[in-house]
Design an enzyme around this catalytic site. Structure first.
Site, PDB file in Angstrom:
ATOM      1  N   HIS A   1      94.223  19.765  90.129  1.00 24.04           N
ATOM      2  CA  HIS A   1      93.530  19.540  88.859  1.00 24.04           C
ATOM      3  C   HIS A   1      92.020  19.483  89.095  1.00 24.04           C
ATOM      4  CE1 HIS A   1      97.522  18.176  87.395  1.00 24.04           C
ATOM      5  NE2 HIS A   1      97.053  18.471  86.202  1.00 24.04           N
TER       6      HIS A   1
ATOM      7  N   ASN B   1     112.012  22.323  60.784  1.00 26.56           N
ATOM      8  CA  ASN B   1     111.892  21.014  61.437  1.00 26.56           C
ATOM      9  C   ASN B   1     110.425  20.643  61.612  1.00 26.56           C
ATOM     10  OD1 ASN B   1     114.809  20.849  62.285  1.00 26.56           O
ATOM     11  ND2 ASN B   1     114.214  22.653  63.459  1.00 26.56           N
TER      12      ASN B   1
ATOM     13  N   PHE C   1     117.350  26.942  50.438  1.00 31.84           N
ATOM     14  CA  PHE C   1     117.328  28.312  50.980  1.00 31.84           C
ATOM     15  C   PHE C   1     116.840  28.363  52.411  1.00 31.84           C
ATOM     16  CE2 PHE C   1     115.638  28.716  46.482  1.00 31.84           C
ATOM     17  CZ  PHE C   1     116.907  28.730  45.910  1.00 31.84           C
TER      18      PHE C   1
ATOM     19  N   ASP D   1      97.219  24.003  81.325  1.00 32.31           N
ATOM     20  CA  ASP D   1      96.133  23.024  81.511  1.00 32.31           C
ATOM     21  C   ASP D   1      94.799  23.747  81.373  1.00 32.31           C
ATOM     22  OD1 ASP D   1      98.086  21.140  82.234  1.00 32.31           O
ATOM     23  OD2 ASP D   1      97.512  21.074  84.349  1.00 32.31           O
TER      24      ASP D   1
ATOM     25  N   HIS E   1      90.768  19.424  80.679  1.00 33.79           N
ATOM     26  CA  HIS E   1      91.788  18.407  80.948  1.00 33.79           C
ATOM     27  C   HIS E   1      91.293  17.415  82.008  1.00 33.79           C
ATOM     28  CE1 HIS E   1      95.557  16.479  81.684  1.00 33.79           C
ATOM     29  NE2 HIS E   1      95.898  17.168  82.736  1.00 33.79           N
TER      30      HIS E   1
HETATM   31  C1  23J Z   1      97.359  13.524  83.802  1.00 33.41           C
HETATM   32  C2  23J Z   1      97.184  12.865  84.990  1.00 33.41           C
HETATM   33  C3  23J Z   1      97.765  13.338  86.134  1.00 33.41           C
HETATM   34  C4  23J Z   1      98.518  14.489  86.082  1.00 33.41           C
HETATM   35  C5  23J Z   1      98.698  15.189  84.882  1.00 33.41           C
HETATM   36  C6  23J Z   1      98.115  14.687  83.749  1.00 33.41           C
HETATM   37  C7  23J Z   1      99.502  16.437  84.826  1.00 33.41           C
HETATM   38  O1  23J Z   1     100.231  16.761  85.715  1.00 33.41           O
HETATM   39  C8  23J Z   1      99.344  17.407  83.715  1.00 33.41           C
HETATM   40  O2  23J Z   1     100.291  17.674  82.989  1.00 33.41           O
HETATM   41  O3  23J Z   1      98.261  17.948  83.592  1.00 33.41           O
HETATM   42  S1  23J Z   1      99.257  15.094  87.562  1.00 33.41           S
HETATM   43 MN    MN Z   2      99.195  19.429  82.337  1.00 35.27          MN
END
Ligand code: 23J
Ligand code: MN
Length: 263
Positions: free
Chosen positions: A213, A67, A63, A80, A84
């Site tokens: 970052h 995935n 039914f 992010d 991170h």
């Molecule tokens: C880990 C290391 C470097 C980078 C990144 C991740 C990313 O761009 C991300 O997706 O956060 S530049």
């Molecule tokens: Mn990222």
């Protein structure tokens, strides 16, 4: 149960339905071709997207169709979180971010012409000041979106990663100074880009490696990568809504990112 007195949200809904407010999808499709960042040795890359069917109205599930999928947290259009990056390790993981901070005015800084001429172009403080002279100071609680035009290459891996004869990716980003300025001199939610990550292709070699970052996450701000349709947004006045998954201790998450744009 009380009814709310203000009709603001009901009025919003009417405008969504009569299309005087349009909903723009800033999200790239997820499939096995979805690009993921390729880092230099000895760093380990994230997994791309893959999908495996469980059943489709067949003996495994007469039914129903469903995935399983596998992917890294930083695959496709994604969010992010501050944790991170090492500079943000004492800030929030993706599940801890207050949901109010997922919604903000979208500020769109257009540097497409410069990126057309130079794929290594990085947003400068002068670009930001020029934007502010025309549109006013970048307000608190806003998402700063850097329009490079790079999303036009999202279905062409060669152009999207733009690896040169030097073996390095040549894609636009943000200068060390501009990253610092946005992180520390403005009270933004974070930065959004069309490239695979929030830093330039060559940013690993900058004097602060991966400055967007580093400085954004250090200042408890967020990132959005692999966005599209930024050309459908005005420079100011649209509202962006990001919806990362609530992954416990997650460093980020694939996200559906949409914007409300008044016509
Ligand atoms: C880990 C290391 C470097 C980078 C990144 C991740 C990313 O761009 C991300 O997706 O956060 S530049
Ligand atoms: Mn990222």
């Amino acid at each position: 149960m009380d009814t709310v007195k203000s009709k603001t949200l009901v009025n919003l809904m009417e405008k969504l339905l009569d299309q005087s407010i349009e909903v723009v999808d800033l999200t790239q499709v997820l499939n096995e071709d979805t690009p993921v960042i390729s880092l230099p040795d000895p760093f380990v890359d994230t997994k791309g997207f893959s999908i495996e069917q469980i059943s489709k109205y067949d003996e495994n599930g007469p039914f129903f169709y469903w995935n399983n999928f596998t992917m890294g947290e930083h695959c496709g259009t994604h969010f992010d979180a501050p944790v991170h990056w090492i500079s943000g390790k004492d800030h929030q993981s993706v599940d801890e971010i207050p949901v109010k901070k997922l919604i903000g005015e979208a500020i769109v800084i257009d540097i497409k012409d410069k990126c057309d001429k130079d794929p290594d172009y990085c947003l400068t403080i002068e670009d930001i000041k020029e934007f502010e002279a025309e549109h006013g100071e970048i307000p608190p609680h806003s998402w700063v979106l850097i329009y490079t035009g790079w999303a036009q290459y999202s279905n062409d891996h060669e152009k999207f990663f733009n690896v040169g004869e030097d073996g390095q990716p040549h894609t636009p980003g943000t200068s060390v100074e501009a990253s610092k300025f946005l992180a520390n001199e403005r009270d933004i939610l974070g930065v959004g880009v069309e490239t695979v990550g929030t830093d330039a292709g060559l940013a690993g070699g900058f004097e602060t490696p991966f400055p967007n970052h580093y400085f954004m996450h250090e200042a408890n701000r967020y990132g959005l990568a692999s966005l599209t349709n930024l050309d459908k947004l005005p420079a100011r006045g649209s509202i962006l809504i990001a919806s990362p998954l609530k992954i416990e201790n997650g460093s980020g998450s694939p996200a559906r990112v949409i914007a409300l744009v008044e016509k």
